[in-house]
Design an enzyme around this catalytic site. Structure first.
Site, PDB file in Angstrom:
ATOM      1  N   SER A   1       0.850  -1.180   0.000  1.00 29.69           N
ATOM      2  CA  SER A   1       0.000   0.000   0.000  1.00 29.69           C
ATOM      3  C   SER A   1       0.884   1.227   0.000  1.00 29.69           C
ATOM      4  O   SER A   1       1.959   1.240   0.614  1.00 29.69           O
ATOM      5  CB  SER A   1      -0.923   0.005   1.216  1.00 29.69           C
ATOM      6  OG  SER A   1      -1.841   1.066   1.150  1.00 29.69           O
ATOM      7  N   GLY A   2       0.433   2.266  -0.720  1.00 25.76           N
ATOM      8  CA  GLY A   2       1.197   3.497  -0.803  1.00 25.76           C
ATOM      9  C   GLY A   2       0.274   4.696  -0.725  1.00 25.76           C
ATOM     10  O   GLY A   2      -0.887   4.602  -0.324  1.00 25.76           O
TER      11      GLY A   2
ATOM     12  N   ASP B   1       9.144   7.357 -14.450  1.00 24.11           N
ATOM     13  CA  ASP B   1       9.533   6.933 -13.102  1.00 24.11           C
ATOM     14  C   ASP B   1      10.191   5.560 -13.142  1.00 24.11           C
ATOM     15  O   ASP B   1       9.898   4.694 -12.310  1.00 24.11           O
ATOM     16  CB  ASP B   1       8.317   6.916 -12.175  1.00 24.11           C
ATOM     17  CG  ASP B   1       8.706   6.863 -10.694  1.00 24.11           C
ATOM     18  OD1 ASP B   1       9.850   7.270 -10.372  1.00 24.11           O
ATOM     19  OD2 ASP B   1       7.887   6.418  -9.871  1.00 24.11           O
TER      20      ASP B   1
END
Length: 741
Positions: free
Chosen positions: A24-25, A138
Site C-alpha cells: 500500500s502506498g 519513473d
C-alpha cells in the site's frame, strides 16, 4: 511478501476475490486476488479519499492505458479494469519475481552479462512505450520485476502521453530523485530521452548496487542530477562509456533505445541463464509462496465492528521437488497483452520440459506452476502453459499441415509430427481469434493517442491475418470499432468466405462490463466495410459473460448458440447476406458450459447431442429426426454422411445424417463408460473415444467394431490432424499427440 487483509479491505473487486495484501502506498493498495476460475492476479485500487478527485482518476486511467501499451511481454498484462467505478481498480497478471532492487540486495551487483541482458530487454520495453508516444517518467529498480524470461516494467502511475502537461504543475519535479533526468528535476518536459537517462541509472545500480548520483536527501540528489558527473566506479569498462553517453545532461546528446539496445546485446540465449543463483532461488520461492497463501483478515479495532467476513479456502499444494525455479511470463510478440502469470518448472540441472525446436522453452501461459508430466502413451507431450480459468481450452485450429493451439491469452503453432513449438504469439482473449480452415485471424486492440492527450482519444479493434510462419499479425484488414458507435469490446465469432462475423459493443460505456447495447456485424475482409449490423437483445449488467457460446458458418447461414440473461441457451440462425434472423429456438435442458462445443452441421442440418441426439433443418429449425426417447448422447461429429456420438451406457454409435437411421455401433460393451463430453475422433481405420474415469483413449476398429487398442491419455478436446495423421489431445495444462489410423 503477501500480508493479511485488514478488517475494512473489500472482499472483492469486480468478480475477483481478494486473498491478501501485496502493498500500500500514497495512491492506493495492491492486493493478491483470484479469478472465479482460480487464476492468480494482482489488483490495484485507489484510496477512497482521492478517488473523488478528477486528477487522480485521470492518472489511474492513464496508468491502465500505459500498461496496455507496454503489453504482457515487457509488463504486467492488464486482465481487467474499471477506471470508472466508485473506487477505480485494475487487475493484472501476478508477476513472479523480485523487484530489481531486491534482486541486487540478494545477489549483490549483477554480472556484466546479466546487466547487458537486462538493459537490452528494458530498451525493448521503453521502445514499445515510446513508439506509442508514451513516456514512463519513473523508471527505477523498484519498478522493474525480474522474472526468468526477462524484466517487466510496472507502475505507470505518472506515465503520460508526450506533450501533455495537464497533470504536472509548471516547475514541479515528479518522479524519483535518484533516477530523474536533469530536465525532469527542474520540472521541464520529460521526453523519451528522459527515460533513457533513467534506464542508464538503473543499469548503473544493477552493476554496482548504487545509483549514479549516490543517495541522501532529495534536494542533494536533485542538485547532483543537474550539475554533478555520474559516478561510474565499478561499472564494467565496456559498459561505462555507453552508459555515460546516456547520462548526458543535454537530452539531445543521449541516444535512443534502439541504439542502446544494439550496444548492450551480446548474443542470444535465455535470460534465466544470465541470472545469479540467489535470484533464481528467489523466483522459485515466490512461485511456491503464491500458492501457499491462505486468505486471512485482521480483526477490527475494539471500537469498530468487522465489516467484511473472511473467506476460508484450502491452500493449494505447491511443488514438492526442490531446486531453482525458472519462471517467467513473456511473449514473442508485443502487440497485445501477453499470457498472464507464469510458466515455471523446477530445475535440477536437466533440461526444461517441453518440445525441442526453435523455442525449447515454451512461452508462458496463465498463472500456474509447472506440473509433472503424466505418463501417457503419446507420441509427444508438452505443457502449453496451462489454464486455471473456468472455461475448457479450445480445440486447436488445423490450417494446412500445422496445428495452432488457442490458449486464453496466447497462440502456439505446433508441428503435429514432433510437438515442436515453432512460435507463440500474444492474443487478446480466446474469443478474439478465429479460423476459416486455411488462415487464422486475430482481432487486435489498438489505442489511439492525440498529441497532448493523457489518455487514448479512441480505442479500436482491427482484424488482421496471422502469419502462420512467424505468428505475427499482418496489416489491418478491417476496423471493427468506429467513431459512429465508439464501442470498444467485441467477440470474433467466425470467419468464412472472406467475411468476419463479430459481436460488438455499441456506445461509449464501461469497457469491461456488458450492460451496453451489442450487435452482430459482418465485415468484408477485402474492403474493410460493414456488410450489415443487427442489434442484439439487452445484456444484463449482472453478467460479464459473452453473448455467444459457439458459432459457425454453413453456406449462407450463421449458426449461433446464444446465452440469454436467464442462463438459458438459444439456437439462433442468421442469413449471412442480411444478418436477419431466419429462426430462433431454445435448446432446452442444456447448461451454457456444456454448449461451449464446436457446432456440427452440414448444408442441410444442425446436429445436436449433449442429450438426445437430433437433427434440425437449417432452413426453419424444425426437427427432421431424433434418437429414441430416453437415450442420451454426447457431443456429435459428422464424417462421410454419418453422425457419430457416444451413447450413454452403450458406446460409440453412428447415425445416418439424412434419415436418422442407425448405421454403425461398436460391440463388446467396452464403450459403456465412454465420456459424453469429449467429441469422438473418426479415422480411416479406427474410431476413438475417451474414457475419463480410466484416463484412456480407446481405438475402435471400424471394421470389427471392437476395441483395437487403449492409449493412456488425458484431455478435454480431441481433434484429428489428418495431414499429420495424429490426434491432438488438449487439456487444461498439456497438449499431447496420439496416432490417427
Amino acid at each position: 511478501m503477501p500480508s493479511p487483509l485488514t478488517h475494512d479491505d473489500p472482499a472483492a473487486l469486480g468478480p475477483y476475490r481478494l486473498i491478501a495484501r501485496l502493498g500500500s502506498g500514497g495512491m492506493g493498495t495492491v492486493y493478491l486476488g483470484r479469478s472465479p476460475g482460480g487464476r492468480t492476479l494482482a489488483l490495484k485500487t485507489m484510496h477512497a479519499r482521492i478517488a473523488t478527485q478528477t486528477e487522480f482518476r485521470t492518472r489511474f486511467r492513464l496508468e491502465s492505458d500505459a500498461a496496455r501499451v507496454i503489453g504482457g511481454r515487457h509488463g504486467a498484462q492488464v486482465v481487467d479494469a474499471d477506471p470508472l467505478a466508485e473506487t477505480p481498480w485494475m487487475a493484472t497478471e501476478y508477476v513472479i519475481g523480485p523487484p530489481l532492487d531486491e534482486a541486487v540486495a540478494l545477489a549483490g551487483p549483477l554480472p556484466e552479462t546479466t546487466v547487458r541482458a537486462l538493459g537490452a530487454a528494458l530498451c525493448g520495453a521503453l521502445g514499445q512505450l515510446h513508439r506509442s508516444d508514451v513516456v514512463h517518467r519513473d523508471l527505477k529498480p523498484s519498478n522493474i520485476m525480474v522474472t526468468a524470461y526477462g524484466p517487466k516494467v510496472i507502475d505507470f502511475g505518472i506515465a503520460r502521453a508526450l506533450g501533455d502537461d495537464r497533470l504536472t504543475h509548471t516547475g514541479a519535479a515528479v518522479g524519483t530523485p535518484a533516477f530523474m533526468s536533469p530536465e525532469q528535476a527542474t520540472g521541464q518536459e520529460h521526453t523519451p530521452a528522459g527515460d533513457v537517462f533513467a534506464l542508464a541509472g538503473v543499469l548503473v545500480f544493477a552493476a554496482t548496487g548504487r545509483g549514479p548520483f549516490g543517495d541522501g536527501r532529495p534536494a542533494d540528489l536533485l542538485y547532483r542530477v543537474r550539475y554533478a558527473e555520474p559516478d561510474l566506479t565499478g561499472v564494467p569498462a565496456a559498459l561505462a562509456g555507453v552508459l555515460a553517453r546516456c547520462l548526458a545532461k543535454d537530452p539531445a546528446d543521449r541516444p535512443d533505445t534502439e541504439w542502446l539496445a544494439t550496444q548492450l546485446q551480446d548474443g542470444t540465449g535465455d535470460f534465466a541463464d544470465r541470472l545469479p543463483d540467489p535470484v533464481l532461488a528467489e523466483i522459485g520461492r515466490r512461485a511456491n509462496e503464491v500458492w501457499q497463501v491462505v486468505p486471512q483478515r485482521l480483526p477490527a479495532p475494539p471500537d469498530q465492528p468487522a465489516t467484511v467476513p473472511s473467506a476460508e479456502v484450502p491452500a493449494p499444494s505447491g511443488p514438492s521437488r526442490r531446486g531453482l525455479l525458472m519462471a517467467g511470463a513473456g511473449s514473442v510478440l508485443g502487440v497485445a497483452g501477453a499470457g498472464a502469470g507464469v510458466w515455471a518448472w523446477l530445475s535440477g540441472g536437466g533440461p526444461a520440459p517441453g518440445p525441442t525446436g526453435p523455442y525449447e522453452k515454451p512461452k508462458p501461459g496463465p498463472s500456474v506452476s509447472a506440473l509433472k508430466k503424466k505418463k501417457l502413451d503419446s507420441l509427444w507431450q508438452i505443457q502449453t502453459g496451462g489454464t486455471e480459468d473456468e472455461e475448457s481450452p479450445a480445440a486447436p485450429f488445423m490450417p494446412g499441415d500445422a496445428a495452432v493451439l488457442l490458449a486464453p491469452t496466447q497462440l502456439y503453432r505446433i508441428d503435429p509430427a514432433s510437438g515442436a513449438v515453432t512460435w507463440t504469439a500474444d492474443i487478446d482473449g480466446t474469443w478474439q481469434v478465429a479460423s476459416d480452415g486455411r488462415n487464422v485471424y486475430q482481432n487486435v486492440r489498438v489505442a489511439h493517442y492525440e498529441h497532448g492527450s493523457a489518455f487514448p482519444s479512441t480505442v479500436s479493434r482491427y482484424l488482421s491475418r496471422v502469419d502462420l510462419t512467424t505468428g505475427k499479425a499482418g496489416k489491418h484488414l478491417a476496423e471493427v470499432t468506429d467513431p459512429q458507435f465508439g464501442g470498444i469490446d467485441s467477440q470474433l465469432l467466425a470467419v468464412a468466405g472472406g467475411t468476419a462475423y463479430l459481436a460488438i459493443s455499441l456506445g461509449k460505456v464501461k469497457e469491461y462490463l456488458r450492460q451496453n447495447p451489442w450487435a452482430v456485424t459482418a465485415v468484408d475482409l477485402a474492403t474493410g466495410s460493414r456488410r450489415w449490423t443487427e442489434r442484439l437483445a439487452f445484456r444484463s449488467q449482472k453478467s460479464d459473460r459473452n453473448h455467444f457460446l459457439a458459432a459457425t458458418v454453413v453456406g449462407d447461414r450463421l449458426l449461433l448458440l446464444q446465452e440469454r440473461n436467464d442462463g438459458t441457451v438459444r439456437i439462433v440462425v442468421r442469413d449471412t447476406r442480411t444478418g436477419k434472423v431466419d429462426w430462433d429456438r431454445p435448446w432446452d435442458g442444456i447448461e451454457p458450459a456444456a454448449a461451449r462445443q464446436p457446432l456440427t452441421a452440414d448444408g442441410g442440418h444442425l446436429y445436436l447431442g449433449s442429450g438426445r441426439l437430433r437433427a434440425l433443418r437449417l432452413s426453419d429449425g424444425r426437427q427432421t429426426w431424433a434418437a429414441p426417447a430416453g437415450t442420451v448422447h454426447g457431443v456429435p461429429l459428422l464424417k462421410d454422411g454419418v453422425v457419430y456420438a457416444v451413447q450413454q451406457g452403450r458406446g460409440l454409435v453412428g447415425t445416418d445424417a439424412r434419415s436418422g437411421k442407425p448405421r454403425w455401433a461398436e460391440k463388446g460393451g467396452d464403450g459403456a463408460r465412454a465420456s459424453l463430453t469429449s467429441r469422438p475422433v473418426i479415422g480411416s481405420r479406427c474410431a476413438y473415444t475417451y474414457h475419463a474415469d480410466e484416463g484412456a483413449l480407446r481405438a475402435i476398429d471400424r471394421a470389427t467394431r471392437t476395441t483395437a487398442r487403449l492409449y493412456k491419455a488425458n484431455g478435454d478436446r480431441f481433434t484429428a490432424q489428418e495431414r499429420g495423421k495424429v490426434i491432438l489431445a488438449s487439456g487444461k495444462h498439456f497438449l499431447a499427440a496420439f496416432p490417427l489410423q
